[in-house]
Design an enzyme around this catalytic site. Structure first.
Site, mmCIF file in Angstrom:
data_model
loop_
_atom_site.group_PDB
_atom_site.id
_atom_site.type_symbol
_atom_site.label_atom_id
_atom_site.label_comp_id
_atom_site.label_asym_id
_atom_site.label_seq_id
_atom_site.Cartn_x
_atom_site.Cartn_y
_atom_site.Cartn_z
ATOM 1 C CE1 TYR A 136 59.143 33.695 127.649
ATOM 2 C CE2 TYR A 136 57.537 35.117 127.603
ATOM 3 C CZ TYR A 136 58.260 34.592 128.100
ATOM 4 O OH TYR A 136 57.938 34.639 129.568
ATOM 5 C CE LYS A 163 61.640 35.505 129.543
ATOM 6 N NZ LYS A 163 61.360 34.539 130.352
ATOM 7 C CB VAL A 207 64.588 36.632 131.835
ATOM 8 C CG1 VAL A 207 63.599 36.972 131.724
ATOM 9 C CG2 VAL A 207 65.537 36.916 130.134
#
Lengths: 317, 317, 317, 317
Positions: A136, A163, A207
């Site tokens: 992330y 992500k 996302v």
């Protein structure tokens, strides 16, 4: 869970009551709202989920309740990002036991650290994780912009994707290019404005905070991007820009978009709008702005239907 | 606890064994080393104490053991800084029960927040704290440089002082000037290089990482500053600058000074040098540099005495 | 010119008429105001002097006129900082011919450059300079915070000192410590709040914008600092802090302190307040705030005397 | 000049001899190389052109020579960006007289300024410009990221477009969306990696440094993007990413890509590689890396042809 992860994976907000307990009814309504909207997964305890602000008990309750409600209809991803690796592992274990599908891991966010320290951190933590994990990248919160080298090392250590919420499209393109021959490595946009570019150019998923409110809008944009229907992409992306220039610009805090999303969900009757310290819900005047936006925007008639559903539901109680 | 807090309050490193358990013997030796050096208080779980990286159980054990060992000889301050206000309160309660004297509170460090959000956070948290509290300004870790306005509000809400580790001397002077007629509000330098300026110009104390190694050096500098013995200040500050340009410049991570302090303490036989993720102790070569520094520097003969003491102690075991 | 340069060297504002011609009468009044206030040198075309915003012809006229008016009563320093080394040399040559005493050189400010590129730049430029030069460290404008290594190299290449406007007191202390055995190398504070610390701790001079308005205040603070009269220092520094928290906080641009200084000089009848693009003088309301400040502050009765002198002067015309 | 400006407009490097005179022969070869490659315009004195580092006489000579050589085959744009508005106007006038088509204006880059100050600057300067102008957003050099509000004001003041080199794709998309109903306002990508996204999504042109070396590659990418041939886009963008990850990563200065471009052109026999202070050409080892890259990359056989042409040309001399 099929790899790469594809589609729209909303970073779910965490519905809270005024006493900071979980709003379980709101949670159920929110999850059904998302699944009805066609999302391809749910991501818990991220930035939009106010994860790092929540106590550990409520984090665990949330994970358990979500896994039970979702009941394997879509994959559930859980952020275990923490300043303490021990606490991260505790949430990881709980996620595994609750039936979550994957973990998401940002760099620890108190100390400023180097790329090499992040790699060492991954070497320490990765072998201990009981579920597959994704990286992330969110330097606005963690202060570390993960380098390509670090991402490559993470993949060697087992990461199944990344992500990227850096807002740095150049870096995202470099990632896509680097991993294009390793199609199982999921490349996930964390910035809504880059959703279509990511998908069109070979990324896999997004996302998108706004998918909490308008799951169908983002799923439609994903599908248009995936099928390279550029006209439709243009049209839908215009709507996303409109959200950015109105809804996400209300209020005056650095994280106002998160507040706006929770506020919109409350107005839509889906869940409560309370936020956990240090964030706070909007004042009445800003809430009014959100209400006006919702009335005007109304993608796919979502607003009125939902408000109606919610009103009916309340009447029954 | 007398206000304002005065003198040298080391931000104590947290002695850890290889398995990340507390190094209780090292802890005891470290505390006695500090008290023998004349320090005026001890500050736990701050940046040098790797607080945010530790699990909550070990944080609590540390607080309890330190309070027991110190046994009210000097005030014990505990950082409760956290991204979760619930967890912060948990550590606050534990500190109270263990017999600590005051709490120290930085802004929550995941979300970027505004000054107004920090004030609201203090309004929420301050009334719930079971002990007096000080503010902690450390923007390099938290991303928020507390404004004078925020500090004034904190004082209204009960803050008994501020530890400023911003490295912004102009802002520290502004704070000193603002509170000069409120002598109970403790103004505490967090940057060693500004220790003497802070004290000479009306501040009260310093939280100096290097005082873990050389408590006497910093106490001497505090006293020379307090008595405005400028010649002695000059001489001692030259030594501190030497530490900065050598000891604190070994290694290549953003937090290398913390690593250097723990490494020096291990070489001096005081406590182990293990660090908790995401920080790591020095490699053998850098450790050698620290050893050479310690042999050369040797303020007040501290090094050889301590090493001797430690060697004797080991022989007895 | 005696080395090291000592005392107060105001970064003189550039008096301009509305048509952006030099306000020669204002210039003469300003210089006499500064010299009457006891300053030890004058620094032209720096940040306060809006140097980089001025055309080259007016820069040259200013240098010539100032050298003629000062007539060797104090040293005249000229900033030749430029993005073009050719243009820098042109101003350097003109300064030499006009009778200036030294040049001041910041890093070129368009391209972000490395320390090594700055050293190479100095290697290229230093041998071509017709006068002694000082380094100028002002990262808020140039984006480069000169490292100690770069400063040492500059000294090897002939630099006779450094003016540090970084606001980084730690770095200034490191510089003072490094060059303490080379007493001819002038260490000059560029931040008013650090004037006394710099002088007390072994620095030599200060380039203080506020000395344009209150030369005597800064000269008094310099002398109190030099003689280590800490009580007097405290008292005077309190006044400087007051200026910072009032006068320098009016308006809302990043460079509002420069505007405030020029505005104050205009109100005091010394010179006009016009600024060259991209800076602009205050609106009427902010100007009023400056006027009120001047009436209240009035160090050494400077304000009323000066206004009176100016009024008399006008009457004669 | 037809609006909006469309296509590839290389930010031409400025060919210099060792004595910093213009390399006129190299200049002619470079321009013919660009035009042969199909570029749609030429942009002088930008960041790649080392504009702010050059003396004013050589800037003027360059403008005149380029206008003469290009002889209206494509539009010639000139950056007049400067810290001095007087000097900016001087170059603007010269550009007009030399036959250039448009001016390009960044915010002045010494003082940190606010958006409002930038708007006031444009209000001052725009009416005095003798040619149409475009805005230039390059915060890495100027410290100011132009806001949408500022860009809209600039358009009101006559700006015919904006070149955005911020690397902030979100901001570029917002600009495209804002001006989509004003098709004469040229939206020009300054970052090569965003070329195709910009064009596909409704932008008009790209100022791509790499087009100095491979004009045809960028023209081909522009055309593939314009016709929405996504497969071809993908293939060509992969090449651009390869340039970024190899050619632009050689050396270790913040502006190494500019050095690499000039180095490549020298190896290709097009123009000399000398750079003006504070930038410097590569050392022999890095130059060798560039040479290897050129041998491998060789888009459209450009390298060998060009080297051959250059070799033949030299033989003739």
């Amino acid at each position: 869970m099929q790899l790469p992860l594809r589609g729209i994976i909303p970073p779910m907000v965490t519905p809270l009551l005024e006493n900071m307990e979980l709003d379980s009814k709101g949670l159920e309504r929110l999850i059904e709202h998302l699944l009805r909207g066609g999302v391809h997964g749910i991501f818990l305890l991220g930035t939009n989920g106010e994860g790092p602000s929540l106590g550990y008990n409520i984090r665990k309750r949330l994970i358990s309740e979500v896994c039970a409600i979702v009941d394997r209809r879509v994959p559930v991803l859980v952020s275990i990002s923490d300043t303490s690796s021990e606490s991260a592992l505790e949430i990881a274990e709980h996620s595994k036991n609750a039936g979550a599908d994957a973990l998401v891991l940002a760099s620890p966010y108190y100390f400023p650290i180097s790329q090499k320290e992040m790699i060492d951190y991954l070497r320490f933590l990765a072998p201990k994780l009981p579920l597959p994990f994704l990286l992330y990248n969110i330097p606005s919160c963690t202060k570390l912009h993960l380098s390509l080298e670090t991402i490559k090392e993470a993949k060697e250590l087992g990461a199944i994707g990344i992500k990227d919420s850096s807002g740095d499209m150049g870096s995202l393109y470099t990632i896509i290019d680097e991993f294009k021959d390793q199609p199982d490595f999921s490349i996930i946009a964390g910035a809504e404005l880059f959703l279509s570019d990511t998908i069109i150019n070979g990324g896999h998923a997004a996302v998108a905070g706004g998918a909490n409110i308008y799951p169908r809008l983002f799923v439609d944009l994903y599908e248009a991007s995936y099928s390279k229907d550029l006209e439709r992409v243009k049209e839908l992306r215009h709507l996303i820009l409109k959200m950015h220039n109105t809804l996400y610009s209300f209020g005056n805090t650095p994280t106002k978009s998160i507040t706006a999303i929770k506020c919109a969900l409350a107005i839509m009757g889906i869940c409560s709008e309370y936020m956990v310290e240090p964030l706070h819900n909007f004042d009445a005047q800003t809430r009014k702005q959100v209400e006006t936006f919702l009335g005007d925007f109304n993608y796919g008639g979502a607003y009125h239907t939902t408000v109606q559903v919610a009103a009916n539901e309340k009447r029954k109680i």
